[in-house]
Enzyme design. Structure first.
Site, PDB file in Angstrom:
ATOM      1  N   HIS B   9       0.837  -1.201   0.000  1.00  0.00           N
ATOM      2  CA  HIS B   9       0.000   0.000   0.000  1.00  0.00           C
ATOM      3  C   HIS B   9       0.872   1.252   0.000  1.00  0.00           C
ATOM      4  CE1 HIS B   9      -3.303  -2.640   0.854  1.00  0.00           C
ATOM      5  NE2 HIS B   9      -4.146  -1.636   0.922  1.00  0.00           N
ATOM      6  N   SER B  10       2.090   1.092   0.521  1.00  0.00           N
ATOM      7  CA  SER B  10       2.981   2.237   0.637  1.00  0.00           C
ATOM      8  C   SER B  10       4.166   2.091  -0.311  1.00  0.00           C
ATOM      9  CB  SER B  10       3.467   2.346   2.087  1.00  0.00           C
ATOM     10  OG  SER B  10       4.730   2.959   2.143  1.00  0.00           O
TER      11      SER B  10
END
Lengths: 212, 130
Positions: B9-10
């Site tokens: 997600h990052s």
């Protein structure tokens, strides 16, 4: 009673507006039990949907739904991207090549969408997901079609069933997604995905009921 | 050499895993697919497809992912790949840090796709429902 491709595009634009109007509400619901991005992600995705449908002539509803699905898949970012994206892509297969859609088609579309969401998310009813809004609505629709009830009445009852499903998500523990990490702490909060699903169904009903 | 795609997600997290894994396996093809196109937290099937294609060779590619929806988006991205590429790509359920380092090291010493999969079996987190 059936609607053509241009009307479908019009409804999708209305959905985009409703999602945008509710983005802070949806994000707030998500912030309580998830990662707090549902509304913003969805509004981002549907803004691209609007853009992609601008030039569409509406001749192939399957194509409209496919464009919608691809835009959501590529631009949402959170779980709702692949889930709603898959839902629209599966619905697109049902409507491929068709220029008109009636209530019977809509039942098939919603069934395909629900199956797609279940397949992608590997979730079941009572997992506290969008399924808890869509499945009850679909059941009411099927019933209405079988009993040959008027389209508007059937759609209204389906929307009511979806909102009851949303209410039900307050009473259950999340078993999927980020909220599942909270376990029982998720009880008391309504599921943001179920909420956006109910809003989408409601927008479809309103657009049909308005007759505009 | 088996390639490695890290989905997170990052973006920072995905790049960090590659930095860490590269310490011991600098020659292994690795690509990060972190965050969305516009720099938000999230995952993006287009980025994942690009990462897989970037590190692809006949030896295949292993894809590791972090939380929930990253798996769904990885599955979607596989559906967008050409058939002959897709059959040599496997998604593995493992923590991205430990799994990423272990997979990279095993690839660097010439292990095959199926050997690496087998080697990561004990790291399973139950992220993929059976």
């Amino acid at each position: 009673m059936s609607v053509n491709g241009l009307k479908i595009i019009d409804i999708l634009n209305k959905i985009a507006d409703v999602i945008d109007e509710n983005k802070f509400y949806l994000t707030e619901l998500d912030a309580a039990i998830g990662d707090g991005d549902h509304g913003l992600n969805m509004s981002k995705g549907f803004a691209v949907v609007k853009e992609k449908l601008k030039e569409d002539t509406g001749s192939n509803i399957g194509d409209i739904l496919k464009k919608t699905g691809m835009a959501l898949v590529s631009n949402v970012g959170g779980a709702s991207g692949p889930l709603y994206g898959t839902a629209f892509l599966k619905a697109a297969v049902v409507m491929n090549g068709k220029g008109e859609m009636d209530l019977f088609d809509f039942v098939m579309v919603l069934q395909a969408a629900l199956d797609g969401i279940k397949m992608r998310g590997k979730a079941e009813p009572d997992d506290k997901t969008m399924i808890d809004a869509i499945e009850p609505a679909l059941n009411v629709l099927k019933d209405g079609v079988e009993k040959r009830l008027p389209v508007k009445v059937t759609l209204k009852e389906a929307v009511d069933a979806a909102y009851r499903g949303v209410e039900h998500t307050k009473e259950i523990t999340a078993r999927k997604g980020r909220a599942s990490y909270l376990g029982e702490r998720s009880i008391g909060h309504q599921d943001p995905g179920a909420t956006s699903s109910a809003l989408i169904l409601d927008t479809i009903y309103q657009a049909i009921a308005d007759g505009r | 050499m088996v390639g490695l795609a890290i989905v997170s997600h990052s973006e920072k997290l995905a790049l960090g895993v590659i930095e860490l894994a590269g310490q011991m396996a600098w020659d292994v093809p690795m690509a990060a697919a972190g965050g969305t196109k516009d720099g938000r937290l999230g995952t993006d099937p287009d980025k994942i497809t690009t990462a897989i294609n970037e590190v692809f060779s006949e030896d295949g590619v292993i894809v590791l992912f972090d939380l929930g929806s990253s798996y769904m988006n990885t599955e979607m991205s596989l559906e967008f790949l050409d058939d002959e590429i897709r059959e040599k790509v496997i998604i593995i359920d493992a923590p991205i840090v430990e799994g990423g380092v272990a997979a990279a090291i095993q690839s660097s010493i010439g292990k095959t796709l199926s050997e690496i999969k087998e080697g990561l079996k004990d790291l399973k987190l139950g992220k993929i429902s059976e």
